[in-house]
Design an enzyme around this catalytic site. Structure first.
Site, PDB file in Angstrom:
ATOM      1  N   ARG A  77       0.827  -1.213   0.000  1.00 48.83           N
ATOM      2  CA  ARG A  77       0.000   0.000   0.000  1.00 48.83           C
ATOM      3  C   ARG A  77       0.862   1.266   0.000  1.00 48.83           C
ATOM      4  O   ARG A  77       0.525   2.269  -0.641  1.00 48.83           O
ATOM      5  CB  ARG A  77      -0.954  -0.015   1.191  1.00 48.83           C
ATOM      6  CG  ARG A  77      -2.006  -1.108   1.031  1.00 48.83           C
ATOM      7  CD  ARG A  77      -3.041  -1.049   2.097  1.00 48.83           C
ATOM      8  NE  ARG A  77      -3.757   0.227   2.094  1.00 48.83           N
ATOM      9  CZ  ARG A  77      -4.675   0.559   2.977  1.00 48.83           C
ATOM     10  NH1 ARG A  77      -4.993  -0.278   3.939  1.00 48.83           N
ATOM     11  NH2 ARG A  77      -5.284   1.725   2.917  1.00 48.83           N
ATOM     12  N   HIS A 128      -7.005   8.625  10.974  1.00 48.86           N
ATOM     13  CA  HIS A 128      -6.628   7.204  10.931  1.00 48.86           C
ATOM     14  C   HIS A 128      -5.121   7.004  10.807  1.00 48.86           C
ATOM     15  O   HIS A 128      -4.678   5.940  10.378  1.00 48.86           O
ATOM     16  CB  HIS A 128      -7.361   6.492   9.778  1.00 48.86           C
ATOM     17  CG  HIS A 128      -8.845   6.387   9.987  1.00 48.86           C
ATOM     18  ND1 HIS A 128      -9.723   5.983   9.006  1.00 48.86           N
ATOM     19  CD2 HIS A 128      -9.615   6.648  11.089  1.00 48.86           C
ATOM     20  CE1 HIS A 128     -10.961   5.988   9.486  1.00 48.86           C
ATOM     21  NE2 HIS A 128     -10.922   6.403  10.736  1.00 48.86           N
ATOM     22  N   CYS A 141       5.772   1.640  24.647  1.00 45.72           N
ATOM     23  CA  CYS A 141       6.826   2.438  24.000  1.00 45.72           C
ATOM     24  C   CYS A 141       6.172   3.461  23.079  1.00 45.72           C
ATOM     25  O   CYS A 141       5.259   3.133  22.332  1.00 45.72           O
ATOM     26  CB  CYS A 141       7.752   1.525  23.197  1.00 45.72           C
ATOM     27  SG  CYS A 141       9.033   2.397  22.284  1.00 45.72           S
ATOM     28  N   CYS A 211      13.121   1.040  22.258  1.00 46.05           N
ATOM     29  CA  CYS A 211      13.005   0.008  23.305  1.00 46.05           C
ATOM     30  C   CYS A 211      13.771  -1.262  22.927  1.00 46.05           C
ATOM     31  O   CYS A 211      13.961  -2.131  23.774  1.00 46.05           O
ATOM     32  CB  CYS A 211      11.538  -0.322  23.573  1.00 46.05           C
ATOM     33  SG  CYS A 211      10.691  -1.158  22.225  1.00 46.05           S
TER      34      CYS A 211
HETATM   35 ZN   LIG Z   1       9.740   0.644  21.037  1.00 43.21          ZN
END
Ligand SMILES: [Zn+2]
Length: 331
Positions: A77, A128, A141, A211
């Site tokens: 997409r 959206h 996160c 993270c």
């Molecule tokens: Zn993360």
């Protein structure tokens, strides 16, 4: 042209006068705005990608079950959206935003076309999300990378986009060919793409740089997820600032929350409602249109430039200039 006594008007001149005397205007956009750019939204019953119902891929559960498959769908997409070009409808809203400081566009489209048409960002609210933001799937996160237009986003997704292009070309050829050939092509393409060949090991997918443990995911709102809270509160703040003069509902049914709610909210604050939609069977909010409102049936990319001309100037020329600029960049 005379306006009708009852019900909405379709008079461009009458609309122009209303727009010229308006200060606080809201445009609420859906897929119909991007239709003239040739984008498939994969919504509705016909929304198939490869052998999958597209809506079944747009959920957190689908991503958890097979993140590689979901990424391939979104990679395709992104690729298609980047091949598409903003149309004169997108540019009309850009020019309106530039001329009217208290105008905002709320869009349900994730295709990035308003951004690429240089819509002032403070005046563009993405209900959206967008295909071109990258977020972390780890809910604790908050990593986000905005406006990543790389195609493919990650090298591992590249070869699969090429496969989708080949399938699309085969389908196009089949569509303009005899039924016998269609049947042959379909069996040929499905046998060449058996399930399982596209499986990507999650370990090979891009991971969050913050993270380090979460998988990265497209920054769109999936089924079962809430709309972006900061965006919603920005819109609420705008609404609360006072009277709303006009809400334009463009290429969307506006029967689904929160779209439907915004039409109601704007009307309660005094707004006239103007509906622009190509599909008369899909007019939604138009059913509640009243005297003083407007209804324009047709292609938003053709109608919007006419509607905003008195305020935004010659949009068609601006759009032509924009396209020339794109070609210059591509050279
Ligand atoms: Zn993360």
């Amino acid at each position: 042209m005379t306006s009708t006594l009852f019900g909405p008007s379709s008079d461009v001149e009458e609309f122009s006068k209303v727009l010229q005397s308006s200060r606080r205007v809201l445009a609420l956009c859906g897929a119909g705005l991007s239709a003239a750019s040739g984008l498939d939204t994969f919504r509705g019953a016909g929304g198939m990608w490869r052998n999958h119902q597209a809506t079944t891929l747009a959920t957190p559960d689908a991503f958890r079950a097979d993140p590689g498959l979901v990424w391939l769908f979104y990679s395709y997409r992104r690729h298609r959206a980047l091949q598409a070009r903003p149309n004169a409808g997108h540019v009309a809203l850009v020019k309106l935003a530039e001329r009217m400081p208290d105008f905002i566009t709320l869009t349900q489209n994730v295709d990035g076309l308003s951004q690429r048409a240089n819509h002032p960002r403070e005046q563009l609210k993405l209900l959206h999300g967008t295909l071109f933001d990258i977020k972390c799937f780890n809910s604790s996160c908050n990593y986000v990378e905005q406006d990543n237009y790389n195609d493919p986003y990650h090298p591992i997704l590249a070869i699969h986009s090429a496969e989708d292009d080949r399938l699309a070309a085969a389908k196009k050829a089949a569509d303009s060919s005899t039924p016998d050939r269609i049947a042959n092509m379909e069996s040929a393409t499905t046998s060449q793409t058996p399930e399982g060949t596209t499986r990507i090991d999650p370990a090979d997918l891009p991971h969050c740089p913050k993270c380090k443990t979460g998988l990265l995911r497209p920054g769109v709102v999936w089924f079962g997820e809430g709309l972006p809270a900061d965006t919603l509160s920005e819109i609420d703040e705008w609404m609360d600032r006072g009277k709303v003069d006009l809400i334009m509902v463009i290429g969307t049914t506006a029967t689904v929350w929160p779209a439907a709610g915004y039409v109601e909210d704007a009307r309660a604050r005094g707004a006239r409602v103007c509906v622009v939609n190509m599909d008369s069977a899909e007019l939604g909010a138009a059913g509640q249109l009243q005297t003083g409102d407007f209804l324009f049936e047709g292609d938003a990319s053709k109608i919007l430039p006419e509607l905003v001309k008195s305020v935004a100037g010659d949009v068609e020329s601006e759009w032509q200039r924009y396209l020339l600029g794109l070609e210059g960049d591509e050279r």
